[in-house]
Design an enzyme around this catalytic site. Structure first.
Site, PDB file in Angstrom:
ATOM      1  N   SER A 114       0.876  -1.089   0.040  1.00  0.00           N
ATOM      2  CA  SER A 114      -0.048  -0.146   0.210  1.00  0.00           C
ATOM      3  C   SER A 114       0.721   1.187  -0.168  1.00  0.00           C
ATOM      4  CB  SER A 114      -1.103  -0.054   1.299  1.00  0.00           C
ATOM      5  OG  SER A 114      -1.673   1.209   1.517  1.00  0.00           O
ATOM      6  N   TYR A 126      -1.997  -1.450  10.546  1.00  0.00           N
ATOM      7  CA  TYR A 126      -2.093  -1.683   9.122  1.00  0.00           C
ATOM      8  C   TYR A 126      -0.946  -1.259   8.210  1.00  0.00           C
ATOM      9  CZ  TYR A 126      -4.016  -1.279   4.213  1.00  0.00           C
ATOM     10  OH  TYR A 126      -4.152  -1.157   2.906  1.00  0.00           O
TER      11      TYR A 126
HETATM   12  P1  NAD Z   1     -11.678  -5.360   0.170  1.00  0.00           P
HETATM   13  O1  NAD Z   1     -12.554  -5.207   1.439  1.00  0.00           O
HETATM   14  O2  NAD Z   1     -12.697  -5.652  -1.107  1.00  0.00           O
HETATM   15  O3  NAD Z   1     -10.821  -6.659   0.344  1.00  0.00           O
HETATM   16  C1  NAD Z   1     -10.381  -7.073   1.328  1.00  0.00           C
HETATM   17  C2  NAD Z   1     -10.452  -8.888   1.457  1.00  0.00           C
HETATM   18  O4  NAD Z   1      -9.690  -9.135   2.604  1.00  0.00           O
HETATM   19  C3  NAD Z   1     -11.992  -8.931   1.971  1.00  0.00           C
HETATM   20  O5  NAD Z   1     -12.846  -8.806   0.747  1.00  0.00           O
HETATM   21  C4  NAD Z   1     -11.790 -10.473   2.595  1.00  0.00           C
HETATM   22  O6  NAD Z   1     -12.228 -11.076   1.671  1.00  0.00           O
HETATM   23  C5  NAD Z   1     -10.439 -10.390   2.930  1.00  0.00           C
HETATM   24  N1  NAD Z   1     -10.129 -10.853   4.252  1.00  0.00           N
HETATM   25  C6  NAD Z   1      -9.957  -9.794   5.220  1.00  0.00           C
HETATM   26  N2  NAD Z   1      -9.806 -10.572   6.180  1.00  0.00           N
HETATM   27  C7  NAD Z   1      -9.858 -11.746   6.072  1.00  0.00           C
HETATM   28  C8  NAD Z   1      -9.704 -12.999   6.899  1.00  0.00           C
HETATM   29  N3  NAD Z   1      -9.489 -12.989   8.298  1.00  0.00           N
HETATM   30  N4  NAD Z   1      -9.656 -14.107   6.037  1.00  0.00           N
HETATM   31  C9  NAD Z   1      -9.871 -13.981   4.850  1.00  0.00           C
HETATM   32  N5  NAD Z   1     -10.119 -12.936   4.007  1.00  0.00           N
HETATM   33  C10 NAD Z   1      -9.946 -11.896   4.871  1.00  0.00           C
HETATM   34  O7  NAD Z   1     -10.847  -4.307   0.037  1.00  0.00           O
HETATM   35  P2  NAD Z   1      -9.669  -3.794  -0.896  1.00  0.00           P
HETATM   36  O8  NAD Z   1      -9.400  -2.596  -0.575  1.00  0.00           O
HETATM   37  O9  NAD Z   1      -9.904  -4.454  -2.132  1.00  0.00           O
HETATM   38  O10 NAD Z   1      -8.330  -4.715  -0.085  1.00  0.00           O
HETATM   39  C11 NAD Z   1      -7.468  -5.471  -1.101  1.00  0.00           C
HETATM   40  C12 NAD Z   1      -6.064  -5.290  -0.767  1.00  0.00           C
HETATM   41  O11 NAD Z   1      -5.684  -4.000  -1.114  1.00  0.00           O
HETATM   42  C13 NAD Z   1      -5.754  -5.051   0.941  1.00  0.00           C
HETATM   43  O12 NAD Z   1      -4.733  -5.723   1.188  1.00  0.00           O
HETATM   44  C14 NAD Z   1      -5.536  -3.696   1.091  1.00  0.00           C
HETATM   45  O13 NAD Z   1      -4.870  -3.446   2.055  1.00  0.00           O
HETATM   46  C15 NAD Z   1      -4.824  -3.330  -0.202  1.00  0.00           C
HETATM   47  N6  NAD Z   1      -4.866  -1.818  -0.251  1.00  0.00           N
HETATM   48  C16 NAD Z   1      -6.254  -1.312  -0.361  1.00  0.00           C
HETATM   49  C17 NAD Z   1      -6.249   0.128  -0.587  1.00  0.00           C
HETATM   50  C18 NAD Z   1      -7.493   0.805  -0.752  1.00  0.00           C
HETATM   51  O14 NAD Z   1      -7.550   2.326  -0.866  1.00  0.00           O
HETATM   52  N7  NAD Z   1      -8.510   0.144  -1.030  1.00  0.00           N
HETATM   53  C19 NAD Z   1      -4.988   0.827  -0.691  1.00  0.00           C
HETATM   54  C20 NAD Z   1      -3.803   0.221  -0.503  1.00  0.00           C
HETATM   55  C21 NAD Z   1      -3.923  -1.253  -0.254  1.00  0.00           C
END
Ligand code: NAD
Ligand code: MG
Length: 299
Positions: free
Chosen positions: A190, A203
């Site tokens: 991230s 995080y």
């Molecule tokens: P999202 O909520 O759609 O996806 C995150 C997923 O993590 C969930 O759908 C869930 O299935 C899974 N998860 C969480 N805890 C879990 C557990 N204990 N067991 C199994 N699955 C679990 O959100 P997203 O933003 O698409 O996140 C995806 C990745 O992108 C993450 O690693 C997040 O840190 C990273 N990210 C997101 C952003 C943003 O702005 N959205 C920015 C930087 C990084």
């Protein structure tokens, strides 16, 4: 919205600037309940055979970035094993429908990544269901904002590390005996790895750890012909944000105030970076972090 990812145009207006209403769901949140619903590329991602015959395991594949990656991979010709929490079944069903409509296999393996046993079972189910494994994509993540150190419990600190770092370690460890030369591993860091938000200490530090661990692992595995790389997204409109990921009062400005782009990304815009790193086109890219963050400066 572009007709497909190849259409040229002004990136600042490629997707709309959104101002989401204040909204909140319990963790992990359902994408289908969000306003607006994020764009996973269902109507725009166009495959061109870049992952033909590949067998990919993707965590967090029910929603957001992981779901956009799952859809893109299937349209590029890959079979996909999806990991997600049981509570996210309805979001996962939507993604599975899109994968199957692309003529690819979708193996659903719901479970909790904080369990080492589940991580091992997930890899075994992927190998069994797809007849092998050559692409491991760790996207799942936990992000819960806490204004002060007093609010951030030791339990939460540990759970965030278990979900974001330990699960990735367990999955890669279990997958390694199955990965032949030419396999790829992609982890998800991230912008927070470089610019930690003060209300997301747990995080942000997991994201620094993911970057570091991936770079070390990349050096260890490249002699075996296995490439490890990282994607580091910037602000992206996903369920993470509306399920205690950020202060809900800040949602109307999500992504628009901090990013030089002036808007948040849609998950569909993240998928091509993963496709590139998973494909043979990136054969000389090893241990790198591809920032997809709308122009924020990173080291
Ligand atoms: P999202 O909520 O759609 O996806 C995150 C997923 O993590 C969930 O759908 C869930 O299935 C899974 N998860 C969480 N805890 C879990 C557990 N204990 N067991 C199994 N699955 C679990 O959100 P997203 O933003 O698409 O996140 C995806 C990745 O992108 C993450 O690693 C997040 O840190 C990273 N990210 C997101 C952003 C943003 O702005 N959205 C920015 C930087 C990084
Ligand atoms: Mg989800």
């Amino acid at each position: 919205m572009p007709t497909d990812q190849y259409e040229f145009g002004d990136p600042t207006t490629r997707y709309p600037v959104i101002s989401p209403p204040v909204q909140q769901q319990p963790e992990p949140g359902l994408q289908s309940q969000m306003t607006p619903v994020p764009d996973l590329g269902e109507d725009s991602y166009r495959g061109s055979g870049r992952l033909t015959g590949r067998k990919a395991l993707i965590t967090g594949a029910d929603s957001g970035i992981g779901a956009a990656v799952a859809i893109a991979f299937a349209r590029e010709g890959a079979d996909v094993t999806l990991s997600y929490l049981p509570a996210e079944e309805s979001d996962a069903r939507h993604v599975i429908e899109v994968i199957e409509a692309a003529g690819r296999k979708a193996i659903a393996v719901p479970g909790d990544l904080t369990s080492r046993e589940y991580c091992r079972e997930l890899v075994a189910a992927a190998v069994e269901g797809m007849g092998g494994l050559d692409t491991v994509v760790n996207v799942a993540g936990k992000q819960v904002w806490q204004p002060t150190l007093d609010d951030l419990s030791e339990d939460q600190f540990e759970e965030t590390f278990r979900t974001n770092v330990f699960a990735m370690f367990s999955i890669v460890k279990a997958a390694l005996p199955h990965l032949r030369p030419g396999s790829t591993i992609i982890n998800t860091a991230s912008l927070e790895a470089y610019v930690p938000a003060p209300d997301r200490l747990d995080y942000a530090s997991t994201k620094g750890a993911i970057n570091n661990l991936s770079k070390g692992l990349a050096q260890q595995l490249i002699p075996k012909g296995i490439r490890v790389n990282v994607v580091a997204p910037g602000p992206t409109w996903t369920a993470l944000q509306v399920s205690r990921g950020v202060d809900p009062e800040t949602l109307p400005d999500f992504g628009s105030s901090e990013s030089p782009m002036g808007r948040a990304a849609q998950p569909a815009e993240l998928a091509p970076a993963y496709v590139f790193l998973a494909s043979a086109e990136s054969s000389f890219v090893v241990g790198d972090t591809l920032n997809v963050n709308g122009g924020m400066v990173t080291p």
